[in-house]
Scaffold this active site. Structure first.
Site, PDB file in Angstrom:
ATOM      1  N   GLU A  48       0.830  -1.216   0.000  1.00 19.20           N
ATOM      2  CA  GLU A  48       0.000   0.000   0.000  1.00 19.20           C
ATOM      3  C   GLU A  48       0.859   1.259   0.000  1.00 19.20           C
ATOM      4  O   GLU A  48       0.555   2.234  -0.679  1.00 19.20           O
ATOM      5  CB  GLU A  48      -0.946   0.007   1.208  1.00 19.20           C
ATOM      6  CG  GLU A  48      -1.959  -1.129   1.232  1.00 19.20           C
ATOM      7  CD  GLU A  48      -3.033  -1.023   0.147  1.00 19.20           C
ATOM      8  OE1 GLU A  48      -3.025  -0.037  -0.612  1.00 19.20           O
ATOM      9  OE2 GLU A  48      -3.875  -1.947   0.065  1.00 19.20           O
ATOM     10  N   ARG A 102       0.854   3.790  -3.267  1.00 19.91           N
ATOM     11  CA  ARG A 102       0.243   5.103  -3.033  1.00 19.91           C
ATOM     12  C   ARG A 102       1.291   6.185  -2.781  1.00 19.91           C
ATOM     13  O   ARG A 102       1.219   7.271  -3.362  1.00 19.91           O
ATOM     14  CB  ARG A 102      -0.715   5.028  -1.834  1.00 19.91           C
ATOM     15  CG  ARG A 102      -1.820   4.018  -2.041  1.00 19.91           C
ATOM     16  CD  ARG A 102      -2.837   4.049  -0.915  1.00 19.91           C
ATOM     17  NE  ARG A 102      -3.634   2.822  -0.910  1.00 19.91           N
ATOM     18  CZ  ARG A 102      -4.893   2.736  -0.523  1.00 19.91           C
ATOM     19  NH1 ARG A 102      -5.525   3.809  -0.088  1.00 19.91           N
ATOM     20  NH2 ARG A 102      -5.535   1.585  -0.529  1.00 19.91           N
ATOM     21  N   ASP A 125      -5.209  -9.876  -8.072  1.00 23.66           N
ATOM     22  CA  ASP A 125      -5.522  -8.976  -9.195  1.00 23.66           C
ATOM     23  C   ASP A 125      -4.312  -8.313  -9.862  1.00 23.66           C
ATOM     24  O   ASP A 125      -4.024  -8.524 -11.043  1.00 23.66           O
ATOM     25  CB  ASP A 125      -6.541  -7.906  -8.761  1.00 23.66           C
ATOM     26  CG  ASP A 125      -6.190  -7.216  -7.434  1.00 23.66           C
ATOM     27  OD1 ASP A 125      -5.154  -7.553  -6.834  1.00 23.66           O
ATOM     28  OD2 ASP A 125      -6.957  -6.327  -7.010  1.00 23.66           O
ATOM     29  N   GLU A 129     -11.874   0.824 -10.393  1.00 22.30           N
ATOM     30  CA  GLU A 129     -11.521  -0.111 -11.479  1.00 22.30           C
ATOM     31  C   GLU A 129     -12.366   0.031 -12.757  1.00 22.30           C
ATOM     32  O   GLU A 129     -11.834  -0.029 -13.873  1.00 22.30           O
ATOM     33  CB  GLU A 129     -11.556  -1.566 -10.976  1.00 22.30           C
ATOM     34  CG  GLU A 129     -10.432  -1.908 -10.003  1.00 22.30           C
ATOM     35  CD  GLU A 129     -10.658  -1.379  -8.594  1.00 22.30           C
ATOM     36  OE1 GLU A 129     -11.819  -1.012  -8.283  1.00 22.30           O
ATOM     37  OE2 GLU A 129      -9.695  -1.307  -7.805  1.00 22.30           O
TER      38      GLU A 129
HETATM   39  C1  DMJ Z   1      -6.184   0.649  -4.949  1.00 17.98           C
HETATM   40  O1  DMJ Z   1      -5.387   0.813  -3.848  1.00 17.98           O
HETATM   41  C2  DMJ Z   1      -5.446  -0.002  -6.062  1.00 17.98           C
HETATM   42  O2  DMJ Z   1      -6.118   0.196  -7.239  1.00 17.98           O
HETATM   43  C3  DMJ Z   1      -5.263  -1.470  -5.830  1.00 17.98           C
HETATM   44  O3  DMJ Z   1      -4.667  -2.090  -6.926  1.00 17.98           O
HETATM   45  C4  DMJ Z   1      -6.579  -2.127  -5.568  1.00 17.98           C
HETATM   46  N1  DMJ Z   1      -7.298  -1.479  -4.556  1.00 17.98           N
HETATM   47  C5  DMJ Z   1      -7.432  -0.056  -4.565  1.00 17.98           C
HETATM   48  C6  DMJ Z   1      -8.590   0.464  -5.372  1.00 17.98           C
HETATM   49  O4  DMJ Z   1      -9.695  -0.304  -5.392  1.00 17.98           O
END
Ligand code: DMJ
Length: 670
Positions: free
Chosen positions: A301, A305, A434, A570
């Site tokens: 994270e 970010r 994912d 998404e």
């Molecule tokens: C974000 O932090 C990123 O896109 C991550 O890959 C998946 N989750 C969240 C958004 O849904």
């Protein structure tokens, strides 16, 4: 001297004799003293007029030739000497230049000096802001040392061809990759000329020094700017410098205590042209952002970010402050890789320099350890310090070799001691797996489409998706991606999976097979229906698709535990890619509907937007009192880009978005 002719003197023959051999040729050999003493003048006088003229002409001609050849040889020599001097100088001054892969990159220039002037970057084109009022955007970057182990683009094409063929024949060995002769064109299949977005002036190329007129912001983009400002007002008033806004209670929540929303939103402000807000946030980063804190952060994270946000903001603004901060956090995250297997731990204490797995397990999440690569690789490129890239490349190489995959699909967990997958037999494109798939393709693009293992893994995985996870719903026959648990198919699909149409479209745009684009088109329709078939017009976190037609049932079913919406990006992200590559306005219209519904059900009048608990209840969507940082970092950014007709507003042939929507430059071949 040499006799021009050894025959007897005749008037109509020319005979030139100079020196001791001069006697040869006149009536045989005569070496008498008198003969030898005969002066040249007498000999000259003996010649006919014609002979004398010819000789004079010959001398004159030879003299002219001599002068000409002397001059040109001099030039050649001069340039030869200079060239070798230049070569010597180059070798002395730029020792890395002789290597295929320079190891040390020049340090980045102080950013505020000149935005377009990056010594470490090879600027193919003049940085051209998407809108003139903004900073540089089109930096073309030279890839660093990695090329020693990279193959040529040609072999990439071979690999793709081979993989497609290999998958068709259900063979898995790398050795079966074969070149079938067909060339995959870079723009294949994704841009039907009739519907492709038209750049108003000319194609995307920007020449040095060119300043394009700003493309005016349209109504829908203005609505996004308004939404962003509203969200930002809430953050500023009640959560400034904290991680997340709690808009209803007019307070904030902390996760890492690092101003997460502010950092995630920096490049969005840049792209939206919100200069004042950007400057204010920059001041906070300069004066208040401190990483020397005794705090545990999640490696993934904070990488996507914070590190991602700082790196992209550095690229867009050219402000070295952001690179300095990126280096700082990057270094502080490195202890995570000190594990027996080199598969990183999930958590790092950035103040103490210690790392650990979650309390209950020594496993890490597969998506987490394989979705930090774009950022660490870019950090290495910018700093010249290989350690970041080495650490994350090692993870990818290791995962590439692991058993436990199912036709390229990976399990969700990996053990940090053994380095092996755990909880085998469960496969999803949703949570915990994912972005593994997303980063396979995006790393391949970032590195200039040369790292064939990444492409192989991506191609296999998409074949795996097609083989094991694709199904069609009833009644509308929507194509969706389900899950597989120990051989049992489940019609469950996370909203998170909606990144996939965008990624497939990006792959097709980069030369991957046209059927990827077909699948992307089918899946984005499904993701849109996950919004459209719900009472609020907003998607829940998870849906289950109906496989059989039942009276009064839609395609999408929602379980009570899954009906929340976290303002996730998404679907909007994929809509953006689909619009960019097809120019089909329906994608913009779908995005517009979604924005209107966010405004209707999640907007808090006093500032900010909130997650909601119940997308099925328009009269009470049950606000959760939290605005996730990705709403500003991703959702609104992708909305703004979706509504734009300017393909140079983050040109997808120059930038690759990380999984938190932070654009990072695509490297140019070294
Ligand atoms: C974000 O932090 C990123 O896109 C991550 O890959 C998946 N989750 C969240 C958004 O849904």
């Amino acid at each position: 001297g040499a006799a021009a002719d050894a025959g007897p003197p005749r008037r109509d023959f020319i005979s030139v004799t100079l020196g001791p051999e001069e006697a040869v040729g006149v009536g045989g050999y005569n070496n008498s003293k008198a003969w030898r003493r005969r002066s040249c003048w007498r000999k000259w006088k003996q010649l006919s007029r014609l002979q004398r003229s010819v000789i004079l002409f010959l001398f004159a001609f030879l003299a002219v030739c001599g002068v000409i050849s002397y001059t040109s040889m001099g030039e050649a020599w001069k340039s030869l000497t200079n060239k070798s001097l230049d070569d010597q100088r180059t070798e002395q001054e730029i020792p890395g230049l002789k290597l295929a892969n320079p190891v040390v990159l020049p340090a980045p220039q102080k950013a505020d000096a000149n935005h377009g002037d990056y010594p470490e970057l090879s600027l193919q084109r003049q940085p051209k802001p998407p809108h003139v009022r903004r900073g540089p955007s089109n930096l073309q970057i030279k890839a660093p040392w990695r090329d020693t182990r990279l193959n040529t683009e040609h072999s990439t094409i071979r690999a793709v061809e081979g993989l497609v063929q290999a998958d068709k024949e259900e063979k898995t060995e790398k050795s079966i990759i074969s070149w079938r002769g067909a060339v995959i064109e870079p723009d294949q299949s994704t841009e039907p000329p009739s519907s492709k977005i038209k750049d108003p002036e000319k194609p995307s190329s920007v020449e040095a020094g060119e300043q394009k007129e700003p493309v005016p912001v349209n109504e829908r983009q203005l609505a996004v700017i308004e939404a962003f400002r509203h969200a930002w007002r809430g953050y500023k008033d009640f959560a400034w410098g904290h991680d997340e806004l709690k808009p209803l209670s007019k307070s904030y929540s902390e996760w890492f205590g690092l101003g997460l929303t502010l950092i995630d939103a920096l490049d969005t402000m840049w792209i939206l042209g919100l200069k004042e807000e950007f400057e204010e946030a920059r001041k906070w980063v300069a004066n208040d952002l401190v990483f020397d804190k005794n705090v545990d952060v999640n490696l993934f994270e904070s990488t996507i970010r914070i590190l991602g946000g700082l790196l992209s903001t550095y690229h867009l603004s050219g402000d070295s402050l952001f690179l300095e901060k990126a280096k700082d956090i990057g270094n502080r995250l490195m202890p995570a890789f000190r594990t027996p297997s080199k598969i990183p731990y999930s958590d790092v204490n950035i103040g103490r320099g210690t790392a650990h797995p979650p309390r209950w397990t020594s496993d890490s999440t597969v998506a987490e350890v394989t979705s930090i690569q774009l950022e660490f690789r870019e950090l290495s490129r910018l700093t010249g310090d290989e350690k970041f890239q080495k650490a994350v490349d090692e993870v990818m190489k290791h995962v590439h070799t692991l058993s436990g995959k199912n036709d390229g699909l990976v399990p969700m967990f990996i053990n940090t001691n053994s380095g092996q997958f755990t909880h085998l037999g469960v496969f999803t494109l949703g949570a915990r797996a994912d972005s593994y798939y997303e980063y396979l393709l995006k790393q391949w693009i970032q590195g200039g489409k040369k790292e064939n293992e990444l492409l192989e893994d991506y191609m296999r995985a998409i074949e795996g998706v097609k083989k094991h996870l694709l199904q069609r719903s009833a009644p509308k026959k929507l194509t969706f991606v389900g899950e597989l648990a120990h051989g049992h198919f489940s019609a469950k699909m996370d909203h998170l999976v909606c990144f996939l149409p965008g990624t497939l479209a990006l792959g097709a745009h980069n030369g991957l097979p046209a059927d990827h684009m077909k699948l992307a088109e089918a899946l984005i329709e499904t993701c849109y229906q996950m919004y459209a078939q719900v009472e609020t017009g907003l998607s829940p976190e998870i849906v289950h698709f109906n496989l059989h037609t039942q009276k009064g049932h839609k395609d999408v079913e929602i379980k009570p535990a899954d009906r929340h919406n976290l303002l996730r990006p998404e679907t909007v992200e994929s809509l953006f890619y689909m619009y960019r590559f097809t120019g089909d306005k329906k994608y913009q219209d779908w995005g517009w509907e979604i924005l209107r519904n966010f405004n209707k059900y999640t907007r808090v009048p006093t500032g900010g937007y909130t997650s909601i608990n119940n997308v099925q209840n328009p009269s009470n969507p049950e606000p959760r009192d939290k605005m996730e940082s990705f709403f500003l970092g991703e959702t609104l950014k992708y909305m703004f880009l979706l509504f734009s007709d300017d393909i140079d507003l983050i040109n997808l042939d120059k930038y690759v978005f990380n999984t938190e929507a932070h654009p990072l430059p695509i490297w140019m071949p070294a």
